[in-house]
Design an enzyme around this catalytic site. Structure first.
Site, PDB file in Angstrom:
ATOM      1  N   VAL A   1      -1.627 -25.522  -5.339  1.00 42.52           N
ATOM      2  CA  VAL A   1      -0.817 -26.446  -6.137  1.00 42.52           C
ATOM      3  C   VAL A   1      -1.675 -27.607  -6.643  1.00 42.52           C
ATOM      4  O   VAL A   1      -1.717 -27.907  -7.833  1.00 42.52           O
ATOM      5  CB  VAL A   1       0.372 -26.981  -5.325  1.00 42.52           C
ATOM      6  CG1 VAL A   1       1.133 -28.046  -6.115  1.00 42.52           C
ATOM      7  CG2 VAL A   1       1.305 -25.850  -4.944  1.00 42.52           C
TER       8      VAL A   1
ATOM      9  N   THR B   1       3.501 -28.107   3.865  1.00 40.81           N
ATOM     10  CA  THR B   1       4.627 -28.461   4.741  1.00 40.81           C
ATOM     11  C   THR B   1       5.052 -27.199   5.484  1.00 40.81           C
ATOM     12  O   THR B   1       6.060 -26.574   5.142  1.00 40.81           O
ATOM     13  CB  THR B   1       5.812 -29.037   3.942  1.00 40.81           C
ATOM     14  OG1 THR B   1       6.064 -28.187   2.806  1.00 40.81           O
ATOM     15  CG2 THR B   1       5.522 -30.442   3.465  1.00 40.81           C
TER      16      THR B   1
ATOM     17  N   CYS C   1       6.556 -20.303  -0.425  1.00 37.98           N
ATOM     18  CA  CYS C   1       7.910 -20.564  -0.924  1.00 37.98           C
ATOM     19  C   CYS C   1       9.004 -19.800  -0.186  1.00 37.98           C
ATOM     20  O   CYS C   1       9.879 -20.399   0.432  1.00 37.98           O
ATOM     21  CB  CYS C   1       7.982 -20.265  -2.415  1.00 37.98           C
ATOM     22  SG  CYS C   1       6.943 -21.359  -3.422  1.00 37.98           S
TER      23      CYS C   1
ATOM     24  N   ARG D   1      -1.063 -16.919   2.446  1.00 36.56           N
ATOM     25  CA  ARG D   1      -0.140 -17.669   3.311  1.00 36.56           C
ATOM     26  C   ARG D   1       1.130 -16.861   3.551  1.00 36.56           C
ATOM     27  O   ARG D   1       1.782 -16.414   2.619  1.00 36.56           O
ATOM     28  CB  ARG D   1       0.219 -19.010   2.656  1.00 36.56           C
ATOM     29  CG  ARG D   1      -0.924 -19.995   2.546  1.00 36.56           C
ATOM     30  CD  ARG D   1      -0.501 -21.219   1.754  1.00 36.56           C
ATOM     31  NE  ARG D   1      -0.133 -20.879   0.388  1.00 36.56           N
ATOM     32  CZ  ARG D   1       0.438 -21.724  -0.475  1.00 36.56           C
ATOM     33  NH1 ARG D   1       0.716 -22.954  -0.095  1.00 36.56           N
ATOM     34  NH2 ARG D   1       0.724 -21.341  -1.699  1.00 36.56           N
TER      35      ARG D   1
ATOM     36  N   LYS E   1     -13.438 -26.642   1.516  1.00 31.76           N
ATOM     37  CA  LYS E   1     -12.890 -26.657   0.159  1.00 31.76           C
ATOM     38  C   LYS E   1     -13.632 -27.664  -0.711  1.00 31.76           C
ATOM     39  O   LYS E   1     -13.979 -27.375  -1.865  1.00 31.76           O
ATOM     40  CB  LYS E   1     -11.402 -27.010   0.196  1.00 31.76           C
ATOM     41  CG  LYS E   1     -10.493 -25.928   0.716  1.00 31.76           C
ATOM     42  CD  LYS E   1      -9.043 -26.376   0.613  1.00 31.76           C
ATOM     43  CE  LYS E   1      -8.088 -25.308   1.099  1.00 31.76           C
ATOM     44  NZ  LYS E   1      -6.679 -25.744   1.015  1.00 31.76           N
TER      45      LYS E   1
ATOM     46  N   ASP F   1      -9.192 -33.744  -0.271  1.00 23.62           N
ATOM     47  CA  ASP F   1      -8.769 -32.712   0.670  1.00 23.62           C
ATOM     48  C   ASP F   1      -9.511 -32.930   1.980  1.00 23.62           C
ATOM     49  O   ASP F   1     -10.705 -33.274   1.980  1.00 23.62           O
ATOM     50  CB  ASP F   1      -9.063 -31.312   0.126  1.00 23.62           C
ATOM     51  CG  ASP F   1      -8.200 -30.249   0.778  1.00 23.62           C
ATOM     52  OD1 ASP F   1      -7.308 -29.709   0.111  1.00 23.62           O
ATOM     53  OD2 ASP F   1      -8.409 -29.974   1.984  1.00 23.62           O
TER      54      ASP F   1
END
Length: 416
Positions: free
Chosen positions: A12, A85, A260, A332, A36, A31
């Protein structure tokens, strides 16, 4: 030139940061993961939607810099928080939001704007984030600085609907905050959609994903029953899709993945239970159906091997695709991870082919292989979980294959 800080440089945050840099803003991509940050500094993108060339261009322009040091946020005009989250044992883990807010707060100056994009339950922005920012800055939100919420709608790998042309829902804790949030996003996207408070914006994201989650659970359960009844579920879905009204196409699969669908609806269920003492039955039922699809996949593959007079115990199973969706490296909550674990519980040897998952994110307990003739010769059976477009699935012909995505043709492939 406005200074923008984007906290979180994942699937994102990185597209948001690069888009801001491309529009001429001065961007710091923060980050806490040093791997990364080092990768980004070398113009080595680990996000499929951002090419190495795009990354190098904004770095060379001086408009983008990756960092793990919050001191680089000093003097920012806009900060966008896009941290994870996760869900831990049916409870939302807001630790990343709390940490980002606490680390950012000392660098807030009068007139600055902070926007939360991380998916969470209604009330998080005003009840959790704002107090953290006020305590750490000594300033008053809505008066000295501005706060809003804008749910992320990035769909990794989608070339049609991108961050730029997907309408962006925006909100603020008051009218002044909303105008500041509008100011930044109107520079980044083609269309903004304002709602009255952050709670409505937070619920918008959960509503979108709960809608998908429940409908996918419906077709997943139908797929199980259709197979038992000897009905081709895929043919029925295509026939239903010919109706030009009153129907929206969803297809079954090995489970749901990404941040999601496996996680977001449970935020809403958790908040409803916590605040109202009620059960969100649709979400809980959808969770039950979708969570058990990997078990069903393994049982189907076990049956497939039995037909070849082989046991799953001792067999070598090739898992094709580890990421949760085609042509992305995002693994994920991918159902493939549970499918691998279940096969290993049956003492099967698992090898996996995936051309997109970055090496530093690969599970070292799984042997990574190329999809080629030599790999296919090693395998006793294969399960197609995620059909990346650059994987040659025709190589699997002749091998017992469970196709969970209806992408293969041939007598050896059995569809979910």
């Amino acid at each position: 030139m406005a200074k923008v800080v984007v906290i979180g440089q994942g699937y994102v945050g990185l597209p948001v940061a690069i888009r801001a840099a491309e529009t001429g803003l001065s961007v710091i991509g923060l980050d806490v993961d040093e791997r990364k940050v080092e990768s980004l500094k070398q113009a080595d993108s680990f996000v499929d939607d951002i090419s190495d060339e795009q990354l190098k261009e904004v770095i060379d322009s001086g408009n983008y810099r990756a960092s793990s040091d919050y001191n680089d946020a000093v003097g920012f005009d806009f900060a966008i928080i896009t941290v994870p989250t996760p869900l831990e044992e049916s409870m939302t883990d807001l630790g990343f939001i709390e940490a980002a807010g606490a680390d950012l707060a000392p660098h807030i100056s009068p007139g600055a704007t902070v926007v939360l994009e991380s998916t969470t339950y209604p009330g998080t922005t005003e009840e959790l984030l704002v107090p953290i920012l006020e305590r750490g800055s000594g300033l008053k939100a809505g008066e000295d600085f501005y706060v809003g919420y804008s749910p992320e709608r990035i769909d990794p790998g989608n070339k049609t609907w991108t961050f730029v042309n997907t309408p962006k829902v925006i909100s603020g804790i008051n009218e002044a905050s909303l105008e500041k949030v509008r100011e930044i996003y109107e520079q980044l996207v083609e269309k903004t959609v304002a709602v009255s408070t952050p709670k409505e914006a937070e619920l918008t994201k959960l509503l979108e994903n709960t809608f998908r989650h429940v409908n996918i659970a419906l077709v997943n359960e139908l797929a199980v029953f259709a197979h038992q009844l000897g009905v081709n579920i895929w043919e029925s879905i295509e026939a239903a899709n010919s109706k030009p009204f009153g129907y929206m196409k969803f297809t079954p699969g090995p489970g749901v993945g990404g941040h999601c669908l496996p996680v977001d609806p449970s935020y809403l269920s958790w908040q409803v239970r916590r605040k109202l003492g009620a059960n969100f039955r649709f979400v809980e039922l959808a969770n039950d159906v979708n969570d058990h699809m990997p078990d069903y996949v393994v049982q189907r593959l076990l049956t497939l091997l039995n037909r070849s007079k082989k046991a799953l115990n001792g067999s070598t199973v090739l898992v094709v695709g580890v990421a949760y969706k085609p042509d992305t490296g995002d693994q994920r909550e991918s159902p493939s991870l549970k499918i691998v674990d279940l096969h290993q519980e049956y003492v099967a040897t698992v090898i996996a082919a995936d051309s997109h998952v970055p090496e530093f994110q690969w599970n070292k307990d799984i042997e990574r292989v190329e999809l080629n003739e030599q790999t296919v010769e090693r395998a006793d059976a294969a399960v197609v979980v995620t059909p990346h477009s650059d994987l040659d699935l025709s190589l699997l012909e002749g091998l017992p294959v469970l196709d969970t995505r209806n992408v293969m043709e041939g007598s050896s492939a059995e569809r979910l």
